[in-house]
Design a protein around this motif. Structure first.
Motif, short mmCIF file in Angstrom:
data_model
loop_
_atom_site.label_atom_id
_atom_site.label_comp_id
_atom_site.label_asym_id
_atom_site.label_seq_id
_atom_site.Cartn_x
_atom_site.Cartn_y
_atom_site.Cartn_z
N GLU A 199 0.76 -1.29 -0.04
CA GLU A 199 -0.11 -0.07 -0.07
C GLU A 199 0.95 1.34 -0.06
O GLU A 199 1.75 1.32 0.85
N VAL A 200 0.53 2.11 -0.77
CA VAL A 200 1.31 3.45 -0.92
C VAL A 200 0.30 4.62 -1.06
O VAL A 200 -0.29 4.66 -1.96
N ASN A 201 0.29 5.37 -0.11
CA ASN A 201 -0.59 6.44 -0.13
C ASN A 201 -2.16 6.13 -0.35
O ASN A 201 -2.67 6.76 -1.08
N ARG B 187 -3.54 0.37 -2.82
CA ARG B 187 -3.12 -1.06 -2.71
C ARG B 187 -3.02 -1.55 -3.96
O ARG B 187 -3.61 -1.49 -5.21
N PHE B 188 -1.86 -2.35 -4.14
CA PHE B 188 -1.54 -3.25 -5.26
C PHE B 188 -0.84 -4.83 -5.00
O PHE B 188 -0.27 -4.76 -3.98
N TRP B 189 -1.10 -5.56 -5.87
CA TRP B 189 -0.56 -6.83 -5.71
C TRP B 189 -0.56 -7.59 -7.38
O TRP B 189 -0.92 -6.77 -8.20
N MET C 255 -2.87 -6.03 -10.15
CA MET C 255 -4.24 -5.51 -9.93
C MET C 255 -4.05 -4.26 -8.84
O MET C 255 -3.02 -4.27 -7.88
N VAL C 256 -4.65 -3.20 -9.04
CA VAL C 256 -4.61 -1.94 -8.28
C VAL C 256 -5.88 -1.57 -7.77
O VAL C 256 -6.76 -1.52 -8.42
N ASP C 257 -5.68 -1.56 -6.57
CA ASP C 257 -6.98 -1.10 -5.81
C ASP C 257 -7.11 0.35 -5.43
O ASP C 257 -6.22 0.74 -4.52
N ILE C 258 -7.90 1.26 -5.96
CA ILE C 258 -7.84 2.50 -5.71
C ILE C 258 -9.25 3.02 -5.09
O ILE C 258 -10.38 3.07 -5.70
N ALA C 259 -9.45 3.23 -3.75
CA ALA C 259 -10.63 3.55 -3.14
C ALA C 259 -11.87 2.43 -3.59
O ALA C 259 -12.98 2.71 -3.94
N GLY C 260 -11.49 1.28 -3.81
CA GLY C 260 -12.40 0.05 -3.72
C GLY C 260 -12.67 -0.13 -5.35
O GLY C 260 -13.11 -1.32 -5.63
#
Length: 240
Positions: A49-51, A54-56, A70-75
């Motif tokens: 998680e950066v700022n 989240r990503f994996w 996969m990048v998770d930005i505010a859901g």
């Protein structure tokens, strides 16, 4: 870890073969060396998680170490990937099937609307043409990118030669310093490959080829009779 191991080879090769004057080059060898310490290695499925973002990543197939992120930005989940392959080849696992659908997909799309022949059909066409050419006393020149396709094709050729004793005296060369350097990485990261390679490695390293030799210089080239040479497309165009 594998992309970091290959990264320096690829960019250093660019510096070496670039025809641009030194003043106009985007970077030089020293820039590459300084950048190595800035690379943070992560594992597949490891979440960072950066700022608040989240990503994996998942295995993408295609080439050793290739990843789909996969990048998770505010859901909102965004899948970002270059080339991927859902078909397992001789040495790589297939791309992972995701457990859920992303909201947005950003993807490399060169072959997005094309259907490829099954792998076994493509391999048979490849080996049939080579065997036919050799049987007629001809020579085969194979253009292949130094990373990924070269290693797969060399595995195919080495296995085919092993199964055909009548070809054992026909030399196969790969004439690419970059492919040779990348080969050391492939020989090291066996654990990142598929079960077929794991099973072979129990007896010997499948990338220690029995019927294929690196072509170190033109002086080592026995320019007589039928043979097979694999090199980069630029090598075929510019010579060795």
């Amino acid at each position: 870890m594998q992309p970091k191991a290959i990264y320096k080879f690829l960019l250093s090769d660019y510096v070496k073969v670039s025809k641009v004057s030194i003043e106009d080059m985007l970077y030089d060898e020293q820039d590459i060396l300084r950048s190595m310490d800035k690379i943070e290695v992560i594992d597949f499925h490891q979440t960072l998680e950066v700022n608040g973002i989240r990503f994996w990543c998942y295995t993408a197939g295609h080439v050793l170490g290739a990843a789909m992120f996969m990048v998770d930005i505010a859901g909102v989940r965004v899948l970002y990937t270059g080339d991927y392959s859902h078909e397992e080849d001789l040495h790589l696992r297939a791309a992972e099937i995701l457990q859920f659908s992303p909201d947005i997909c950003i993807i490399e799309s060169t072959y997005g609307v094309q259907l490829h022949q099954p792998q076994n059909v493509r391999e048979k066409r490849f080996t049939d043409v080579i065997h036919s050419t050799i049987s007629q006393g001809g020579r085969v020149l194979i253009p292949a990118f130094s990373l990924g396709r070269a290693q797969e094709l060399l595995l195919i050729l080495d296995e085919y030669w092993s199964n055909h004793p009548e070809l054992h005296k026909i030399p196969i060369y790969y004439a690419s310093p970059l492919a040779k350097r990348c080969m050391a990485v492939y020989q090291t990261y066996i654990n990142s490959m598929n079960e077929r390679i794991h099973n072979q490695f129990a007896n010997s390293n499948p990338f220690d080829f029995k019927h294929i030799s690196p072509l170190k210089s033109i002086e080592n080239f026995n320019d007589v009779g039928p043979l097979v040479v694999m090199t980069s497309p630029s090598g075929l165009q510019s010579g060795l």
